[in-house]
Design a protein around this motif. Structure first.
Motif, PDB file in Angstrom:
ATOM      1  N   ALA A  22     101.167   2.811  38.151  1.00 30.25           N
ATOM      2  CA  ALA A  22      99.765   2.759  38.307  1.00 30.25           C
ATOM      3  C   ALA A  22      99.356   2.430  36.899  1.00 30.25           C
ATOM      4  CB  ALA A  22      99.178   4.127  38.863  1.00 30.25           C
ATOM      5  N   PHE A  62      92.014  -6.790  39.649  1.00 26.83           N
ATOM      6  CA  PHE A  62      91.050  -6.019  38.806  1.00 26.83           C
ATOM      7  C   PHE A  62      89.828  -5.546  39.703  1.00 26.83           C
ATOM      8  CE2 PHE A  62      87.487  -5.290  35.921  1.00 26.83           C
ATOM      9  CZ  PHE A  62      87.925  -4.164  35.105  1.00 26.83           C
ATOM     10  N   GLU A 114      95.882  -4.941  33.434  1.00 26.62           N
ATOM     11  CA  GLU A 114      94.555  -5.491  33.563  1.00 26.62           C
ATOM     12  C   GLU A 114      93.680  -5.371  32.356  1.00 26.62           C
ATOM     13  OE1 GLU A 114      93.382  -7.125  36.169  1.00 26.62           O
ATOM     14  OE2 GLU A 114      95.368  -6.863  36.997  1.00 26.62           O
ATOM     15  N   GLU A 137      97.130   3.423  46.285  1.00 25.90           N
ATOM     16  CA  GLU A 137      98.232   2.517  46.572  1.00 25.90           C
ATOM     17  C   GLU A 137      99.774   3.002  46.894  1.00 25.90           C
ATOM     18  OE1 GLU A 137      97.508  -0.660  46.663  1.00 25.90           O
ATOM     19  OE2 GLU A 137      95.577  -0.342  46.080  1.00 25.90           O
ATOM     20  N   ILE A 193      97.264  -0.709  35.088  1.00 23.68           N
ATOM     21  CA  ILE A 193      96.102  -0.692  34.140  1.00 23.68           C
ATOM     22  C   ILE A 193      96.313  -1.132  32.962  1.00 23.68           C
ATOM     23  CG2 ILE A 193      94.627   0.964  32.812  1.00 23.68           C
ATOM     24  CD1 ILE A 193      95.161   3.143  35.185  1.00 23.68           C
ATOM     25  N   VAL A 220      89.055   3.921  31.205  1.00 24.98           N
ATOM     26  CA  VAL A 220      90.274   3.021  31.381  1.00 24.98           C
ATOM     27  C   VAL A 220      90.863   3.068  29.964  1.00 24.98           C
ATOM     28  CG1 VAL A 220      90.613   0.507  31.832  1.00 24.98           C
ATOM     29  CG2 VAL A 220      88.592   1.816  32.915  1.00 24.98           C
ATOM     30  N   ILE A 246      94.555   5.669  41.710  1.00 25.40           N
ATOM     31  CA  ILE A 246      95.379   4.333  41.904  1.00 25.40           C
ATOM     32  C   ILE A 246      96.849   4.687  42.784  1.00 25.40           C
ATOM     33  CG2 ILE A 246      96.849   2.394  41.134  1.00 25.40           C
ATOM     34  CD1 ILE A 246      94.421   2.257  39.066  1.00 25.40           C
ATOM     35  N   ASN A 271      90.058  -4.537  42.549  1.00 25.87           N
ATOM     36  CA  ASN A 271      90.503  -3.312  43.129  1.00 25.87           C
ATOM     37  C   ASN A 271      90.278  -2.241  42.063  1.00 25.87           C
ATOM     38  OD1 ASN A 271      91.013  -4.420  45.780  1.00 25.87           O
ATOM     39  ND2 ASN A 271      93.237  -4.353  45.528  1.00 25.87           N
ATOM     40  N   ILE A 272      90.716  -2.358  41.025  1.00 26.38           N
ATOM     41  CA  ILE A 272      90.308  -1.657  39.851  1.00 26.38           C
ATOM     42  C   ILE A 272      88.874  -0.982  39.652  1.00 26.38           C
ATOM     43  CG2 ILE A 272      90.654  -0.861  37.502  1.00 26.38           C
ATOM     44  CD1 ILE A 272      93.381  -2.190  37.418  1.00 26.38           C
ATOM     45  N   TYR A 291      88.022   0.949  42.558  1.00 23.13           N
ATOM     46  CA  TYR A 291      88.377   2.436  42.179  1.00 23.13           C
ATOM     47  C   TYR A 291      87.487   3.340  41.141  1.00 23.13           C
ATOM     48  CZ  TYR A 291      92.854   0.969  44.889  1.00 23.13           C
ATOM     49  OH  TYR A 291      93.453   0.694  45.653  1.00 23.13           O
ATOM     50  N   LEU A 326      92.070   7.799  36.418  1.00 17.24           N
ATOM     51  CA  LEU A 326      92.310   6.527  37.296  1.00 17.24           C
ATOM     52  C   LEU A 326      93.605   6.194  37.685  1.00 17.24           C
ATOM     53  CD1 LEU A 326      90.899   3.881  37.796  1.00 17.24           C
ATOM     54  CD2 LEU A 326      91.346   2.867  35.593  1.00 17.24           C
TER      55      LEU A 326
END
Length: 92
Positions: free
Chosen positions: A81, A5, A88, A74, A85, A24, A70, A7-8, A11, A66
């Motif tokens: 991706a 998370f 998370e 990534e 999400i 999100v 990602i 990293n999220i 982002y 989002l």
């Protein structure tokens, strides 16, 4: 999962540099509002321009921004991706 998370969050932060809203899915949206610079009339203190970030739990419809970000960062599939999400959001 291959992305934490943290990293999220990074982002989301990066996306807010170029977008006014990052959603999100099934959690909410982060909204960026520009705040102009100000000068205090008597103390002459200058406050630089900034962006105020607020969270709106009512914004849950996925706009794909989002997940696509990602996917690019990534080098994974859109399905992976979105899975990340979802995982998370469940943790939160």
């Amino acid at each position: 999962s291959f992305v934490s998370f943290l990293n999220i969050g990074r982002y989301i932060n990066e996306l807010l540099l170029f977008h006014d809203c990052v959603i999100v899915p099934n959690l909410g949206g982060f909204l960026a509002n520009d705040v102009p610079a100000t000068i205090h009339p008597t103390q002459h203190i200058i406050t630089p321009p900034t962006r105020k970030i607020v969270f709106n739990s009512g914004l849950k419809t996925d706009d794909g921004v989002l997940a696509k970000y990602i996917l690019d960062k990534e080098n994974c599939t859109l399905e992976k991706a979105n899975e990340l999400i979802e995982e998370e959001v469940e943790k939160i």
